[in-house]
Design an enzyme around this catalytic site. Structure first.
Site, short mmCIF file in Angstrom:
data_model
loop_
_atom_site.label_atom_id
_atom_site.label_comp_id
_atom_site.label_asym_id
_atom_site.label_seq_id
_atom_site.Cartn_x
_atom_site.Cartn_y
_atom_site.Cartn_z
N LEU A 14 24.07 39.28 16.28
CA LEU A 14 23.53 40.42 17.02
C LEU A 14 24.27 41.71 16.67
O LEU A 14 23.64 42.77 16.55
CB LEU A 14 23.63 40.14 18.52
N ASN A 83 30.43 43.72 21.71
CA ASN A 83 29.61 42.57 21.33
C ASN A 83 30.43 41.35 20.91
O ASN A 83 29.95 40.23 20.99
CB ASN A 83 28.67 42.98 20.18
N SER A 134 27.04 40.73 27.45
CA SER A 134 27.44 39.55 28.21
C SER A 134 26.43 38.45 27.92
O SER A 134 26.11 38.18 26.76
CB SER A 134 27.53 39.89 29.70
N TYR A 148 33.72 30.12 28.73
CA TYR A 148 32.80 31.18 28.30
C TYR A 148 32.15 31.86 29.50
O TYR A 148 32.15 33.09 29.60
CB TYR A 148 31.73 30.58 27.39
N LYS A 152 32.27 35.66 31.13
CA LYS A 152 31.07 36.49 31.25
C LYS A 152 30.83 36.91 32.70
O LYS A 152 30.37 38.04 32.95
CB LYS A 152 29.86 35.74 30.69
#
Length: 284
Positions: A14, A83, A134, A148, A152
């Site tokens: 991304l 990111n 996120s 993870y 987040k």
């Protein structure tokens, strides 16, 4: 007007798509990554618009240096995209303390470090957009993603608070919460899940099967998300504090929030019984 971006985790996935979309829009970009060699071809094609910087987001000094480099090269910083991040799918019991901490350092403190570094120059120019990449996992809970998703969830809370603090300075903070994106994130994340312990089959087996079938078939289009982000960066509207991206993100988050609301309603009598003078809870 051309904008200046600083994008972390920009070498692939991304992050790379966001770099390309910003360049296509005529903007200038400082693309950062641990290994910037993957950006060599892109740099050669966009030498006037693009610069690179080797960055470990967990290093606060390097984060400050990256922002300083954007200012040195391009004179300002309009858009920060946090990111960089990764996940590992594994039962919490089997995640070492070092691995758990490493995920928190990258996924949470990387965001904290870059956000801290960007605020002062954005305040000085009276404008800025900070996008925190996120996950829908910042609002739901999935077995196997303790480190993870802990990070987040924290990113969302941190960004909500900072966004309110900065509202008077022309700086907007938007937490992006995508569902699955067709990058290599899922393939990398599930490498730790290939040998699921037998006693975790009941709690993680279905999730493992879902991930195994979903990798490579994610609904999220990184190029489309990148273009949406460029659009948001130019919007004159107040940005949302949080923005779900993708039909799967919408589906999973709505289901979890409805379940959480129903649970809260069920336990409301016990909740209200905590006040001074409240009636004692009755037996069910």
């Amino acid at each position: 007007m051309s904008q200046v971006w600083l994008i972390t985790g920009a070498a692939r996935g991304l992050g790379r798509a966001i770099v390309e979309a910003a360049l296509q829009a005529g903007d200038r970009v400082l693309a950062t990554a641990r290994d910037t060699s993957q950006l060599t071809t892109l740099l050669a094609d966009h030498s006037e618009q693009l610069a690179t910087f080797a960055l470990d987001v967990t290093d606060e000094l390097q984060a400050q240096q990256a922002v300083a480099e954007a200012l040195r090269r391009f004179g300002r910083l309009d858009v920060l995209v946090n990111n960089a991040g990764y996940g590992q799918i594994q039962p919490f019991e089997h995640v070492s303390s070092d691995d758990f901490r490493a995920q928190i350092e990258t996924n949470l403190f990387g965001v904290v470090n870059l956000t801290r570094a960007a605020i002062a120059p954005m305040r000085a120019q009276g404008y800025g957009r900070i996008f925190q990449v996120s996950s829908a996992g910042g609002r739901i809970s999935s077995p196997g993603l303790a480190a993870y998703q802990a990070a987040k969830w924290a990113v969302g809370g941190f960004s909500d608070v900072v966004g309110k603090e900065l509202v008077g300075f022309g700086i907007q903070v938007c937490t992006l919460e995508p569902g699955g994106i067709r990058t290599d994130w899922g393939q990398q994340a599930r490498t730790t899940l290939q040998d699921l312990p037998p006693d975790y089959q009941e709690s993680l087996g279905a999730f493992k099967a879902l991930i195994d079938s979903y990798v490579g078939n994610e609904k999220g289009d990184p190029a489309r998300i990148a273009r949406l982000l460029v659009h948001l960066s130019r919007s004159s509207e107040q940005l949302p504090a949080r923005l779900l991206l993708g039909s799967d993100a919408w589906q999973y988050v709505q289901a979890e929030e409805q379940a959480r609301s129903a649970e809260a309603q069920h336990w409301q009598p016990l909740t209200l019984a905590a006040d001074f003078g409240a009636a004692e809870p009755t037996e069910a």
